[in-house]
Write a protein that holds these residues in place. Structure first.
Motif, mmCIF file in Angstrom:
data_model
loop_
_atom_site.group_PDB
_atom_site.id
_atom_site.type_symbol
_atom_site.label_atom_id
_atom_site.label_comp_id
_atom_site.label_asym_id
_atom_site.label_seq_id
_atom_site.Cartn_x
_atom_site.Cartn_y
_atom_site.Cartn_z
ATOM 1 N N PHE A 107 23.895 5.271 -18.321
ATOM 2 C CA PHE A 107 22.866 5.131 -19.161
ATOM 3 C C PHE A 107 21.860 3.828 -18.786
ATOM 4 C CE2 PHE A 107 25.708 6.805 -22.453
ATOM 5 C CZ PHE A 107 25.207 7.882 -22.549
ATOM 6 N N MET A 108 22.519 2.878 -18.306
ATOM 7 C CA MET A 108 22.046 1.918 -17.743
ATOM 8 C C MET A 108 20.779 1.980 -16.603
ATOM 9 S SD MET A 108 21.992 -0.675 -20.098
ATOM 10 C CE MET A 108 20.763 -1.728 -19.172
ATOM 11 N N SER A 109 21.399 3.096 -15.521
ATOM 12 C CA SER A 109 20.527 3.189 -14.500
ATOM 13 C C SER A 109 19.246 3.957 -15.067
ATOM 14 C CB SER A 109 21.292 4.203 -13.450
ATOM 15 O OG SER A 109 21.615 5.470 -14.233
ATOM 16 N N PHE B 191 13.681 3.524 -15.358
ATOM 17 C CA PHE B 191 12.628 4.236 -16.215
ATOM 18 C C PHE B 191 11.914 3.483 -16.941
ATOM 19 C CE2 PHE B 191 15.100 7.929 -14.553
ATOM 20 C CZ PHE B 191 14.653 8.124 -13.342
ATOM 21 N N ILE B 192 12.558 2.649 -17.589
ATOM 22 C CA ILE B 192 12.138 1.735 -18.746
ATOM 23 C C ILE B 192 12.033 0.152 -18.740
ATOM 24 C CG2 ILE B 192 12.263 1.526 -21.197
ATOM 25 C CD1 ILE B 192 13.779 3.784 -21.343
ATOM 26 N N ILE B 193 13.147 -0.330 -18.291
ATOM 27 C CA ILE B 193 13.098 -1.796 -18.206
ATOM 28 C C ILE B 193 12.590 -2.363 -16.926
ATOM 29 C CG2 ILE B 193 14.832 -3.730 -17.887
ATOM 30 C CD1 ILE B 193 16.917 -2.108 -19.650
ATOM 31 N N GLY B 194 12.839 -1.569 -15.855
ATOM 32 C CA GLY B 194 12.020 -2.163 -14.570
ATOM 33 C C GLY B 194 10.712 -2.168 -14.365
ATOM 34 N N PRO B 195 10.010 -0.857 -14.759
ATOM 35 C CA PRO B 195 8.469 -0.926 -14.880
ATOM 36 C C PRO B 195 7.901 -1.920 -15.994
ATOM 37 C CG PRO B 195 9.470 1.518 -14.836
ATOM 38 C CD PRO B 195 10.525 0.315 -15.049
ATOM 39 N N GLY C 92 0.809 -1.440 0.022
ATOM 40 C CA GLY C 92 -0.029 0.111 0.008
ATOM 41 C C GLY C 92 0.878 1.382 -0.011
ATOM 42 N N ALA C 93 2.164 1.421 0.126
ATOM 43 C CA ALA C 93 3.101 2.669 0.058
ATOM 44 C C ALA C 93 2.883 3.187 -1.147
ATOM 45 C CB ALA C 93 4.294 2.111 0.643
ATOM 46 N N ASP C 94 3.187 4.205 -1.390
ATOM 47 C CA ASP C 94 3.223 5.064 -2.797
ATOM 48 C C ASP C 94 4.659 4.944 -3.279
ATOM 49 O OD1 ASP C 94 0.640 5.945 -2.457
ATOM 50 O OD2 ASP C 94 1.283 7.373 -1.177
ATOM 51 N N PRO C 95 4.582 4.325 -4.798
ATOM 52 C CA PRO C 95 5.923 4.346 -5.460
ATOM 53 C C PRO C 95 6.239 6.139 -5.733
ATOM 54 C CG PRO C 95 4.103 4.178 -6.752
ATOM 55 C CD PRO C 95 3.653 3.967 -5.410
ATOM 56 N N LEU C 96 7.595 6.279 -6.139
ATOM 57 C CA LEU C 96 8.042 7.466 -6.614
ATOM 58 C C LEU C 96 7.443 7.640 -8.176
ATOM 59 C CD1 LEU C 96 11.622 7.577 -5.447
ATOM 60 C CD2 LEU C 96 9.897 8.679 -4.346
ATOM 61 N N VAL C 97 7.085 8.754 -8.394
ATOM 62 C CA VAL C 97 6.241 9.040 -9.980
ATOM 63 C C VAL C 97 7.337 10.008 -10.443
ATOM 64 C CG1 VAL C 97 4.338 9.682 -11.107
ATOM 65 C CG2 VAL C 97 3.978 8.609 -9.047
ATOM 66 N N PHE C 98 7.990 9.489 -11.754
ATOM 67 C CA PHE C 98 8.732 10.675 -12.551
ATOM 68 C C PHE C 98 8.042 10.899 -13.665
ATOM 69 C CE2 PHE C 98 11.614 8.857 -9.663
ATOM 70 C CZ PHE C 98 13.067 9.675 -9.361
#
Length: 467
Positions: free
Chosen positions: A264-266, A271-275, A208-214
Motif C-alpha cells: 500500500f505504501m509503495s 503515485f500520490i505522496i511523492g509527486p 532534461g531526462a523524461d520521467p515515467l508517466v503512469f
C-alpha cells in the motif's frame, strides 16, 4: 569524589527533593529532570550551586547545565541516591506528553532528523576535504595538477560525498518509522523504493531526462535527496503498519504486516505522496533561496540576529529540513555560514563578561561557557551568563546580525551542517577558510566590544552576592 557528591545532594534538594523528581537522566552537557511540581524548584539556589552553568525549563524537562565531563560525574553520584533514572529516549517520551501541541510537533520533528545529522556532518566534512585536496595551490605542493588526478580517485570521493544524499529517503523513512512506532527496517525498504535504480534518477530528470508517466498523467521519478516525500510516507506508513498489525492474526503477522504495509505504501508513496510533496518541497526551497538572496545582506542580518532566540524556544530543529534541502540542491549551505556568526557572537559576549567581572564564581562560569560556544554549543553561555543578565544576550544577538550580514554579502556557504565556529572550519576548506574566520571574528569582536562597553557591569551582580 566528595565535592561531586555534595553538588549532587545540593542539586536534589534545590529541585524540591527526591519526591519531586519523576526521573533524571543526562545528555552531553546537561542534567535533565522530569519534575512533578515546578513551583517547588528553587531556581536561584540551583544556579548558585558549584559547577552549575545555568538551568531552565524546556521541552517538559528541567535542564541543569554542567558541561561535558562534569555532568557524567554528577550523574554518577545521583545514581547512588536510588532516584528513578531513565534513558534519554525514555525521558524524551515522557517529556513529549508535556508542552503545547506546537512544541510537541517540533520536538517530534527533531527526533526524526537529529539522528540523521551525524552522517550529514560526515558528508559535509568529506565535501570540505575534497574541496581542499582539489585546489590547484594544494595540488601544486605535490607537483600535481587537476588533470593528474586519477578518475578512480575522483569516483571514490564522489562515493564519499554523494551516498548519504542519494539514499537520504531511506534514512528519513527509517527514522520516521522509528519515531512513530513502526518497524524501522520496513521504513528503510520503503525509502529505498523511492530511490530504486529502476526509476529515472531525480537529478537526471532535472537535467532534461523524461520521467515515467503512469495512468497517462502521473509523473514518477526517483526521489534521490528528497526529504518531505520520505518523511510523510514514513508517518503514514508507520501508522498503517500499526493499524494492520492490530487486525492481522498473530500467526500471520510476520508475513502479512510487512507485505501489506509495503504494498500500500509503495503505491501511495510513488503515485500520490511523492509527486505532491516533491512539488511542495520545491516551493519551500524556492522560498528559502529567496530569503537567503535578499539584497544588502538582509538575510544575514535577520537570521544572524534571531537564530539564538529561536534556539531558546527549542524549535530550531525545524531548520534541519531547510539545511538538508540546501545541501542536496546546491551542494552548499549558506545558512550555516550565517548561523555560525550567531553562535560565535554569544561566545564573544560571555567572554567579555568573564574578563570584565571581578566575581570569581561568575568568571569561572563565563570563561569556559564562552569556549563552549566557540566549539558550537551555546547553552552554557546563553542560560548561564548572557540571558541571565539580559544585555550580554542582546549584544550577542547584534554581533550575530553583523556577522550574518558579512557572511551574506560575501556569499559564504559551508559544505555541510550542524557544526559551527571552530569545528565548522572543516566545512570551509574549499578556499573559503579566510572569509569564514573573518566572519566569526567579526561577530565575536562586535559582541565582545558592545558587551564590554554597554552590556555588563559588576553592579548587576551585587544583589546576587556572587563571589
Amino acid at each position: 569524589m566528595a565535592e561531586n557528591k555534595r553538588i549532587a545532594e545540593e542539586l536534589i534538594e534545590a529541585v524540591g527533593g527526591s519526591d519531586n523528581i519523576e526521573s533524571v537522566t543526562h545528555c552531553a552537557t546537561r542534567m535533565r529532570f522530569i519534575i512533578r511540581d515546578e513551583d517547588k524548584v528553587d531556581k536561584e539556589q540551583v544556579e548558585e550551586i558549584d559547577k552549575v552553568k545555568g538551568a531552565f525549563f524546556n521541552s517538559g524537562q528541567y535542564q541543569v547545565i554542567f558541561g561535558t565531563g562534569t555532568v557524567n560525574r554528577i550523574y554518577e553520584e545521583i545514581e547512588k541516591m536510588n532516584l528513578k533514572t531513565a534513558s534519554k529516549s525514555e525521558q524524551t517520551k515522557e517529556a513529549a506528553k508535556k508542552g503545547s501541541k506546537f512544541q510537541r510537533a517540533i520536538r517530534t520533528f527533531g527526533d526524526v532528523f537529529v539522528p540523521i545529522i551525524p552522517v550529514l556532518v560526515a558528508t559535509g566534512l568529506f565535501m570540505g576535504l575534497r574541496g581542499l585536496v582539489m585546489q590547484e595551490q594544494v595540488l601544486a605542493i605535490f607537483g600535481l595538477t587537476v588533470d593528474d588526478i586519477s578518475s578512480n580517485f575522483l569516483l571514490y570521493t564522489e562515493i564519499l560525498t554523494d551516498t548519504a544524499f542519494i539514499f537520504l529517503p531511506a534514512l528519513i523513512a527509517w527514522s520516521t518509522f522509528r519515531v512513530f512506532g513502526g518497524t524501522p527496517i520496513i521504513g528503510i525498504v520503503l525509502g529505498l523504493m523511492l530511490v530504486s535504480p529502476e526509476l529515472p534518477n531525480a537529478w537526471g530528470v532535472a537535467s532534461g531526462a523524461d520521467p515515467l508517466v503512469f495512468f497517462g498523467f502521473i509523473p514518477v521519478v526517483g526521489y534521490q535527496g528528497a526529504v518531505l516525500p520520505a518523511f510523510i510516507a514514513g508517518i503514514i506508513g508507520a501508522k498503517l503498519e500499526r493499524a494492520i498489525r492490530k487486525r492481522v492474526p498473530e500467526t500471520l503477522d510476520l508475513i502479512l504486516t510487512p507485505f501489506l504495509t509495503l504494498l500500500f505504501m509503495s503505491i501511495a508513496a510513488l503515485f500520490i505522496i511523492g509527486p505532491i510533496f516533491h512539488s511542495v518541497e520545491s516551493y519551500i526551497l524556492d522560498i528559502t533561496l529567496f530569503v537567503l538572496e535578499l539584497p544588502f545582506g538582509l538575510a544575514g542580518i535577520l537570521l544572524g540576529f534571531f537564530n539564538q532566540i529561536i534556539v531558546i524556544t527549542g524549535v530550531h530543529h525545524i531548520f534541519n529540513l531547510l539545511e538538508i534541502q540546501l545541501l542536496e540542491s546546491l551542494r552548499s549551505n549558506p545558512y550555516n555560514a550565517i548561523v555560525t556568526s550567531a553562535v560565535a557572537a554569544q561566545g564573544g559576549a560571555a567572554l567579555a563578561v568573564g574578563l570584565k567581572t571581578k566575581h570569581k564564581k561568575l568568571k569561572a562560569l563565563a570563561m569556559p561557557s564562552s569556549f563552549s560556544a566557540f566549539l558550537g554549543i551555546t547553552e552554557p553561555a546563553i542560560f548561564g551568563v548572557n540571558l541571565r543578565y539580559g544585555k550580554p544576550f542582546l549584544m550577542g544577538l547584534i554581533g550575530g546580525g553583523v556577522g550574518g550580514f558579512l557572511a551574506s554579502i560575501l556569499n559564504l556557504a559551508g559544505s555541510g551542517m550542524a557544526i559551527t565556529v571552530i569545528p565548522g572550519t572543516l566545512l570551509y576548506l574549499d578556499g573559503q577558510l579566510f572569509l569564514y574566520i573573518l566572519v566569526n571574528l567579526t561577530a565575536i569582536a562586535v559582541a565582545f566590544a558592545l558587551t564590554w562597553m554597554f552590556g555588563y557591569s559588576d553592579k548587576i551582580t551585587e544583589k546576587e552576592h556572587v563571589s
